[in-house]
Design an enzyme around this catalytic site. Sequence first.
Site, PDB file in Angstrom:
ATOM      1  N   GLU A  33      -2.546  12.529   4.951  1.00  0.00           N
ATOM      2  CA  GLU A  33      -2.463  11.590   6.075  1.00  0.00           C
ATOM      3  C   GLU A  33      -3.758  10.830   6.293  1.00  0.00           C
ATOM      4  O   GLU A  33      -3.749   9.652   6.660  1.00  0.00           O
ATOM      5  CB  GLU A  33      -2.067  12.338   7.358  1.00  0.00           C
ATOM      6  CG  GLU A  33      -0.611  12.776   7.416  1.00  0.00           C
ATOM      7  CD  GLU A  33      -0.342  14.137   6.796  1.00  0.00           C
ATOM      8  OE1 GLU A  33      -1.204  14.640   6.044  1.00  0.00           O
ATOM      9  OE2 GLU A  33       0.736  14.694   7.051  1.00  0.00           O
ATOM     10  N   GLU A  72       4.126  20.404   5.538  1.00  0.00           N
ATOM     11  CA  GLU A  72       4.246  21.008   6.873  1.00  0.00           C
ATOM     12  C   GLU A  72       5.570  21.769   7.016  1.00  0.00           C
ATOM     13  O   GLU A  72       5.626  22.811   7.667  1.00  0.00           O
ATOM     14  CB  GLU A  72       4.071  19.921   7.939  1.00  0.00           C
ATOM     15  CG  GLU A  72       2.613  19.408   7.960  1.00  0.00           C
ATOM     16  CD  GLU A  72       2.418  18.144   8.782  1.00  0.00           C
ATOM     17  OE1 GLU A  72       3.058  17.120   8.444  1.00  0.00           O
ATOM     18  OE2 GLU A  72       1.639  18.174   9.754  1.00  0.00           O
ATOM     19  N   ALA A  86       6.330  12.177   5.669  1.00  0.00           N
ATOM     20  CA  ALA A  86       7.079  11.276   6.549  1.00  0.00           C
ATOM     21  C   ALA A  86       7.265   9.950   5.819  1.00  0.00           C
ATOM     22  O   ALA A  86       6.444   9.578   4.970  1.00  0.00           O
ATOM     23  CB  ALA A  86       6.305  11.063   7.839  1.00  0.00           C
ATOM     24  N   GLY A 102       4.282  15.706   5.840  1.00  0.00           N
ATOM     25  CA  GLY A 102       5.388  16.409   6.491  1.00  0.00           C
ATOM     26  C   GLY A 102       6.114  17.371   5.563  1.00  0.00           C
ATOM     27  O   GLY A 102       6.689  18.365   6.024  1.00  0.00           O
TER      28      GLY A 102
HETATM   29  N1  CAA Z   1       7.377   7.388   2.384  1.00  0.00           N
HETATM   30  C1  CAA Z   1       8.128   6.390   1.907  1.00  0.00           C
HETATM   31  N2  CAA Z   1       8.309   6.162   0.590  1.00  0.00           N
HETATM   32  C2  CAA Z   1       7.685   7.003  -0.261  1.00  0.00           C
HETATM   33  C3  CAA Z   1       6.874   8.057   0.169  1.00  0.00           C
HETATM   34  C4  CAA Z   1       6.735   8.253   1.570  1.00  0.00           C
HETATM   35  N3  CAA Z   1       6.024   9.258   2.077  1.00  0.00           N
HETATM   36  N4  CAA Z   1       6.376   8.690  -0.913  1.00  0.00           N
HETATM   37  C5  CAA Z   1       6.868   8.040  -1.995  1.00  0.00           C
HETATM   38  N5  CAA Z   1       7.658   7.025  -1.606  1.00  0.00           N
HETATM   39  C6  CAA Z   1       8.370   6.063  -2.459  1.00  0.00           C
HETATM   40  C7  CAA Z   1       7.433   5.060  -3.079  1.00  0.00           C
HETATM   41  O1  CAA Z   1       7.146   4.017  -2.185  1.00  0.00           O
HETATM   42  C8  CAA Z   1       8.229   4.620  -4.270  1.00  0.00           C
HETATM   43  O2  CAA Z   1       9.226   3.719  -3.838  1.00  0.00           O
HETATM   44  P1  CAA Z   1       9.553   2.401  -4.714  1.00  0.00           P
HETATM   45  O3  CAA Z   1      10.064   2.963  -6.020  1.00  0.00           O
HETATM   46  O4  CAA Z   1      10.589   1.705  -3.905  1.00  0.00           O
HETATM   47  O5  CAA Z   1       8.262   1.661  -4.883  1.00  0.00           O
HETATM   48  C9  CAA Z   1       8.955   5.902  -4.697  1.00  0.00           C
HETATM   49  O6  CAA Z   1       8.941   6.758  -3.562  1.00  0.00           O
HETATM   50  C10 CAA Z   1       8.266   6.615  -5.839  1.00  0.00           C
HETATM   51  O7  CAA Z   1       6.914   6.814  -5.474  1.00  0.00           O
HETATM   52  P2  CAA Z   1       5.681   6.317  -6.380  1.00  0.00           P
HETATM   53  O8  CAA Z   1       6.078   5.131  -7.215  1.00  0.00           O
HETATM   54  O9  CAA Z   1       4.510   6.158  -5.478  1.00  0.00           O
HETATM   55  O10 CAA Z   1       5.524   7.574  -7.344  1.00  0.00           O
HETATM   56  P3  CAA Z   1       4.174   8.088  -8.025  1.00  0.00           P
HETATM   57  O11 CAA Z   1       4.588   9.141  -8.990  1.00  0.00           O
HETATM   58  O12 CAA Z   1       3.362   6.961  -8.525  1.00  0.00           O
HETATM   59  O13 CAA Z   1       3.346   8.775  -6.820  1.00  0.00           O
HETATM   60  C11 CAA Z   1       3.060  10.143  -4.891  1.00  0.00           C
HETATM   61  C12 CAA Z   1       3.865   9.890  -6.162  1.00  0.00           C
HETATM   62  C13 CAA Z   1       1.650  10.580  -5.250  1.00  0.00           C
HETATM   63  C14 CAA Z   1       3.754  11.277  -4.128  1.00  0.00           C
HETATM   64  C15 CAA Z   1       3.003   8.867  -4.020  1.00  0.00           C
HETATM   65  O14 CAA Z   1       4.331   8.372  -3.891  1.00  0.00           O
HETATM   66  C16 CAA Z   1       2.446   9.050  -2.657  1.00  0.00           C
HETATM   67  O15 CAA Z   1       1.231   9.150  -2.509  1.00  0.00           O
HETATM   68  N6  CAA Z   1       3.318   9.096  -1.603  1.00  0.00           N
HETATM   69  C17 CAA Z   1       2.882   9.164  -0.226  1.00  0.00           C
HETATM   70  C18 CAA Z   1       2.479  10.568   0.148  1.00  0.00           C
HETATM   71  C19 CAA Z   1       1.937  10.616   1.565  1.00  0.00           C
HETATM   72  O16 CAA Z   1       0.986   9.947   1.908  1.00  0.00           O
HETATM   73  N7  CAA Z   1       2.583  11.459   2.422  1.00  0.00           N
HETATM   74  C20 CAA Z   1       2.196  11.598   3.801  1.00  0.00           C
HETATM   75  C21 CAA Z   1       3.060  10.728   4.667  1.00  0.00           C
HETATM   76  S1  CAA Z   1       2.505  10.701   6.346  1.00  0.00           S
HETATM   77  C22 CAA Z   1       3.050  12.128   7.035  1.00  0.00           C
HETATM   78  O17 CAA Z   1       3.719  12.944   6.422  1.00  0.00           O
HETATM   79  C23 CAA Z   1       2.661  12.304   8.461  1.00  0.00           C
HETATM   80  C24 CAA Z   1       3.064  13.572   9.069  1.00  0.00           C
HETATM   81  O18 CAA Z   1       2.357  14.578   9.100  1.00  0.00           O
HETATM   82  C25 CAA Z   1       4.307  13.673   9.739  1.00  0.00           C
END
Ligand code: CAA
Length: 263
Positions: free
Chosen positions: A134, A114, A66, A111
């Site tokens: 999460e 999921e 998400a 998500g």
């Molecule tokens: N939401 C919004 N933006 C996201 C994102 C997310 N889930 N995942 C990555 N991005 C964005 C980053 O903020 C970044 O944006 P900027 O370039 O503007 O800074 C861009 O995508 C690239 O990401 P990273 O620079 O972080 O890339 P990385 O290679 O260093 O790391 C990653 C990759 C490990 C996937 C890391 O981005 C990350 O941990 N992302 C979040 C993953 C996460 O926590 N997902 C769960 C979300 S909650 C959910 O899904 C709830 C549910 O059940 C519905």
Amino acid sequence: MAFQHMLFEVANGIATVTFNRPKALNALNAELLAEFGQALAEIDADEAIRVLVLTGSGDKAFVAGADITELATFNALQGKQFARTGQTVISRIQELSIPAIAAVNGYALGGGMEIALACDFIYAAENAMFGLPEITLGIIPGFGGTQRLPRLIGQNMAKEMIFTGKMIPAQEALRLGIANRVCPPDQLLPEVLKTAGQIASRGKVALRAAKQAVNRGLNVDLASGCHIENDAFALCMASADAREGTTAFLEKRKPVFKGSLNG
Ligand code: CAA
């Protein structure tokens, strides 16, 4: 169908949806979820589509979950509504009458994982990473992850993933039965489309019956599941596809399925 955050294409009875927000690693914002829900409704209504393939654009992510920039602004009520919408849209994948295959080409997190779990099966690229992170955000999976993952890999393995939020690589996902197959990244889509093509050549009535029998049967005891299978079998026997399939076998030719119950 044209969408802002997704690519959509249909070829040879196979619909391919590509989540397309590569700058945010294809994260699911409310607009993308709404578009995806609309696409699923249209796919389900289109008799010519026999298989759905889901993938992500770019070479880094399937879907990184998400959209956290949106999540960060939600209060409890907004969060509940967002997650309920996500659950509803993602459940629609499972409820589709046609098979859905996830081609996981990178991160499938939160998500994103999921969505993949709601597909009928998953092929993963060698660089794919799966996880429900999460817990690291102070929340829990909200799009069905706490329910589908334990059903797939057992509660203890699922709890470890959910409690730690750790990511697992494609080979580990294969070992756990999350992914059916791991492919070199450039072979992922060709392999998925090859399998999708095989499935698309089968009778649509039987595909629907098979998917429903497995899905419904998993929620009931074995005897009830066998009744579900028996009804589904009878439905197939009444179909034009069954007449075509059995006749083609006896005439030593390939069947041409119309995907219809009658005529
Ligand atoms: N939401 C919004 N933006 C996201 C994102 C997310 N889930 N995942 C990555 N991005 C964005 C980053 O903020 C970044 O944006 P900027 O370039 O503007 O800074 C861009 O995508 C690239 O990401 P990273 O620079 O972080 O890339 P990385 O290679 O260093 O790391 C990653 C990759 C490990 C996937 C890391 O981005 C990350 O941990 N992302 C979040 C993953 C996460 O926590 N997902 C769960 C979300 S909650 C959910 O899904 C709830 C549910 O059940 C519905």
